[in-house]
Write a protein that holds these residues in place. Structure first.
Motif: not given
Length: 114
Positions: A59-78
């Motif tokens: 679902x779009x909600x599942x993706x959106x939750x992952x997109x804002x996940x702190x771990x994902x954002x940390x890796x994405x910043x790197x």
């Protein structure tokens, strides 16, 4: 409703090894998220610094939750530090599911009684 997310990145010259290591880490973490189905990484044949990741979510909600996940954002910043341009995210829904839902029909994968 199934969702495919197209993620486009341009890897900075000479940063490919570190970039792909982080990308693998990101995929590993995504695999443990609610709603994650699958993912694939494509490298442009004409410009190997252009990378597209296609992930599939329940679902779009599942993706959106992952997109804002702190771990994902940390890796994405790197990852962002190793790119020439900002990442482009494009979530898409399957048109037949959206159209069927809007018309009140059962999802196409659900067995229908005749």
């Amino acid at each position: 409703m199934l969702v495919k997310v197209i993620i486009k990145r341009n890897v900075r010259e000479g940063k490919e090894k570190h970039f792909f290591s982080l990308l693998k880490n990101l995929r590993f973490n995504a695999m443990h998220q609610k709603g994650y189905i699958s993912g694939e990484t494509l490298i442009c044949a004409e410009n190997t610094n252009r990378v597209v990741v296609i992930s599939k979510w329940e679902s779009l909600e599942d993706w959106s939750n992952w997109k804002i996940d702190i771990k994902r954002r940390e890796i994405d910043a790197r990852l962002g530090e190793l790119q020439d341009n900002p990442t482009i995210y494009e979530p898409y829904v399957f048109s037949k599911y959206k159209a069927a839902a809007e018309q009140g029909f059962p999802p196409p994968l659900q067995k229908q009684r005749l």
